[in-house]
Write a protein that holds these residues in place. Sequence first.
Motif, PDB file in Angstrom:
ATOM      1  N   PRO A 109       0.799  -1.228   0.000  1.00 42.23           N
ATOM      2  CA  PRO A 109       0.000   0.000   0.000  1.00 42.23           C
ATOM      3  C   PRO A 109       0.835   1.284   0.000  1.00 42.23           C
ATOM      4  N   PHE A 110       2.038   1.218   0.508  1.00 45.50           N
ATOM      5  CA  PHE A 110       2.894   2.396   0.542  1.00 45.50           C
ATOM      6  C   PHE A 110       3.649   2.577  -0.776  1.00 45.50           C
ATOM      7  N   LEU A 111       3.822   1.496  -1.509  1.00 41.59           N
ATOM      8  CA  LEU A 111       4.538   1.545  -2.784  1.00 41.59           C
ATOM      9  C   LEU A 111       3.618   1.833  -3.972  1.00 41.59           C
ATOM     10  N   TYR A 112       2.346   1.473  -3.869  1.00 43.05           N
ATOM     11  CA  TYR A 112       1.421   1.667  -4.995  1.00 43.05           C
ATOM     12  C   TYR A 112       1.410   3.102  -5.516  1.00 43.05           C
ATOM     13  N   PRO A 113       1.401   4.129  -4.649  1.00 39.65           N
ATOM     14  CA  PRO A 113       1.405   5.503  -5.179  1.00 39.65           C
ATOM     15  C   PRO A 113       2.637   5.821  -6.029  1.00 39.65           C
ATOM     16  N   LEU A 114       3.738   5.150  -5.764  1.00 44.51           N
ATOM     17  CA  LEU A 114       4.957   5.415  -6.544  1.00 44.51           C
ATOM     18  C   LEU A 114       4.840   4.905  -7.980  1.00 44.51           C
ATOM     19  N   LEU A 115       3.877   4.035  -8.244  1.00 40.51           N
ATOM     20  CA  LEU A 115       3.669   3.549  -9.605  1.00 40.51           C
ATOM     21  C   LEU A 115       3.180   4.669 -10.527  1.00 40.51           C
ATOM     22  N   GLU A 116       2.670   5.739  -9.945  1.00 44.24           N
ATOM     23  CA  GLU A 116       2.206   6.900 -10.698  1.00 44.24           C
ATOM     24  C   GLU A 116       3.220   8.045 -10.677  1.00 44.24           C
ATOM     25  N   ASP A 117       4.377   7.835 -10.092  1.00 46.34           N
ATOM     26  CA  ASP A 117       5.389   8.876  -9.975  1.00 46.34           C
ATOM     27  C   ASP A 117       5.834   9.313 -11.370  1.00 46.34           C
ATOM     28  N   PRO A 118       6.092  10.608 -11.568  1.00 49.35           N
ATOM     29  CA  PRO A 118       6.521  11.069 -12.892  1.00 49.35           C
ATOM     30  C   PRO A 118       7.952  10.665 -13.273  1.00 49.35           C
ATOM     31  N   HIS A 119       8.698  10.106 -12.346  1.00 48.52           N
ATOM     32  CA  HIS A 119      10.095   9.749 -12.619  1.00 48.52           C
ATOM     33  C   HIS A 119      10.247   8.244 -12.805  1.00 48.52           C
ATOM     34  N   ASN A 120      10.880   7.859 -13.921  1.00 47.88           N
ATOM     35  CA  ASN A 120      11.044   6.445 -14.262  1.00 47.88           C
ATOM     36  C   ASN A 120      11.746   5.644 -13.175  1.00 47.88           C
ATOM     37  N   ARG A 121      12.801   6.211 -12.615  1.00 42.33           N
ATOM     38  CA  ARG A 121      13.567   5.456 -11.620  1.00 42.33           C
ATOM     39  C   ARG A 121      12.720   5.147 -10.390  1.00 42.33           C
ATOM     40  N   VAL A 122      11.888   6.078  -9.992  1.00 44.61           N
ATOM     41  CA  VAL A 122      11.016   5.862  -8.826  1.00 44.61           C
ATOM     42  C   VAL A 122      10.008   4.762  -9.146  1.00 44.61           C
ATOM     43  N   ARG A 123       9.383   4.849 -10.315  1.00 42.65           N
ATOM     44  CA  ARG A 123       8.413   3.809 -10.707  1.00 42.65           C
ATOM     45  C   ARG A 123       9.091   2.445 -10.789  1.00 42.65           C
ATOM     46  N   GLY A 124      10.282   2.395 -11.390  1.00 42.78           N
ATOM     47  CA  GLY A 124      11.005   1.125 -11.515  1.00 42.78           C
ATOM     48  C   GLY A 124      11.367   0.524 -10.166  1.00 42.78           C
ATOM     49  N   ALA A 125      11.816   1.359  -9.253  1.00 41.06           N
ATOM     50  CA  ALA A 125      12.169   0.863  -7.914  1.00 41.06           C
ATOM     51  C   ALA A 125      10.926   0.329  -7.201  1.00 41.06           C
ATOM     52  N   ALA A 126       9.804   1.013  -7.382  1.00 41.27           N
ATOM     53  CA  ALA A 126       8.555   0.548  -6.762  1.00 41.27           C
ATOM     54  C   ALA A 126       8.121  -0.791  -7.361  1.00 41.27           C
ATOM     55  N   ILE A 127       8.218  -0.918  -8.667  1.00 39.21           N
ATOM     56  CA  ILE A 127       7.837  -2.180  -9.327  1.00 39.21           C
ATOM     57  C   ILE A 127       8.713  -3.322  -8.826  1.00 39.21           C
ATOM     58  N   LEU A 128      10.019  -3.101  -8.767  1.00 41.70           N
ATOM     59  CA  LEU A 128      10.913  -4.154  -8.271  1.00 41.70           C
ATOM     60  C   LEU A 128      10.596  -4.525  -6.826  1.00 41.70           C
ATOM     61  N   ALA A 129      10.294  -3.530  -6.015  1.00 39.68           N
ATOM     62  CA  ALA A 129       9.950  -3.819  -4.617  1.00 39.68           C
ATOM     63  C   ALA A 129       8.639  -4.595  -4.534  1.00 39.68           C
ATOM     64  N   LEU A 130       7.693  -4.260  -5.377  1.00 36.07           N
ATOM     65  CA  LEU A 130       6.407  -4.951  -5.354  1.00 36.07           C
ATOM     66  C   LEU A 130       6.506  -6.392  -5.838  1.00 36.07           C
ATOM     67  N   THR A 131       7.531  -6.723  -6.614  1.00 45.16           N
ATOM     68  CA  THR A 131       7.663  -8.104  -7.083  1.00 45.16           C
ATOM     69  C   THR A 131       7.900  -9.061  -5.919  1.00 45.16           C
ATOM     70  N   LEU A 132       8.314  -8.542  -4.780  1.00 42.65           N
ATOM     71  CA  LEU A 132       8.516  -9.388  -3.597  1.00 42.65           C
ATOM     72  C   LEU A 132       7.272  -9.498  -2.744  1.00 42.65           C
ATOM     73  N   ASP A 133       6.239  -8.756  -3.088  1.00 44.90           N
ATOM     74  CA  ASP A 133       4.997  -8.803  -2.315  1.00 44.90           C
ATOM     75  C   ASP A 133       4.314 -10.153  -2.554  1.00 44.90           C
ATOM     76  N   PRO A 134       3.936 -10.842  -1.481  1.00 47.02           N
ATOM     77  CA  PRO A 134       3.286 -12.156  -1.648  1.00 47.02           C
ATOM     78  C   PRO A 134       2.012 -12.102  -2.486  1.00 47.02           C
ATOM     79  N   LEU A 135       1.383 -10.954  -2.548  1.00 48.60           N
ATOM     80  CA  LEU A 135       0.181 -10.810  -3.350  1.00 48.60           C
ATOM     81  C   LEU A 135       0.444 -11.081  -4.827  1.00 48.60           C
ATOM     82  N   PHE A 136       1.684 -10.800  -5.269  1.00 47.95           N
ATOM     83  CA  PHE A 136       2.026 -10.976  -6.671  1.00 47.95           C
ATOM     84  C   PHE A 136       2.805 -12.274  -6.925  1.00 47.95           C
ATOM     85  N   ALA A 137       3.011 -13.068  -5.901  1.00 43.08           N
ATOM     86  CA  ALA A 137       3.767 -14.321  -6.066  1.00 43.08           C
ATOM     87  C   ALA A 137       2.925 -15.330  -6.846  1.00 43.08           C
ATOM     88  N   PRO A 138       3.569 -16.099  -7.719  1.00 39.69           N
ATOM     89  CA  PRO A 138       2.823 -17.099  -8.512  1.00 39.69           C
ATOM     90  C   PRO A 138       2.355 -18.257  -7.655  1.00 39.69           C
TER      91      PRO A 138
END
Length: 143
Positions: free
Chosen positions: A114-143
């Motif tokens: 929930p704290f990283l989701y807002p960064l997915l809308e950040d205007p800066h690519n590096r911020v969005r990319g870091a948020a996406i990578l961090a979210l890949t470890l969230d169990p919600l997105f685990a296969p």
Amino acid sequence: MDGPISPMPGSPEAPTEEAFLPETIWDSSDAEKRQLQLLQWLNQPVLFPESFWNEGLKRETEEFSLTILLSLFRENRPANGFSQILPFLQHASPRVRANAAEALRAIRPQSAGPFLYPLLEDPHNRVRGAAILALTLDPLFAP
């Protein structure tokens, strides 16, 4: 910069007049000296006491120093790190926001989504990319 990087403060080879101890670095008003010392520590495997993080994340205001501090945080993963990182996800600097997201990824809190989701809308690519990578470890997105 000529010569090798200085040894860790407290080691027998450390110059006493140049290096800071982790407990005293935040007492310096010279941002450049703090940055140089933080960069030296970034290149060495150093574990810092909890007081280092508590003071540093409260007192440091200079952007570049904060980014280095967050990189050190990523390597050290302090115990109460999750709550200490959260305010930096909303920092004015995109560099600081990105490093905060990377630090969260390193400590792997399951409740970070929930704290990283807002960064997915950040205007800066590096911020969005870091948020996406961090979210890949969230169990919600685990296969």
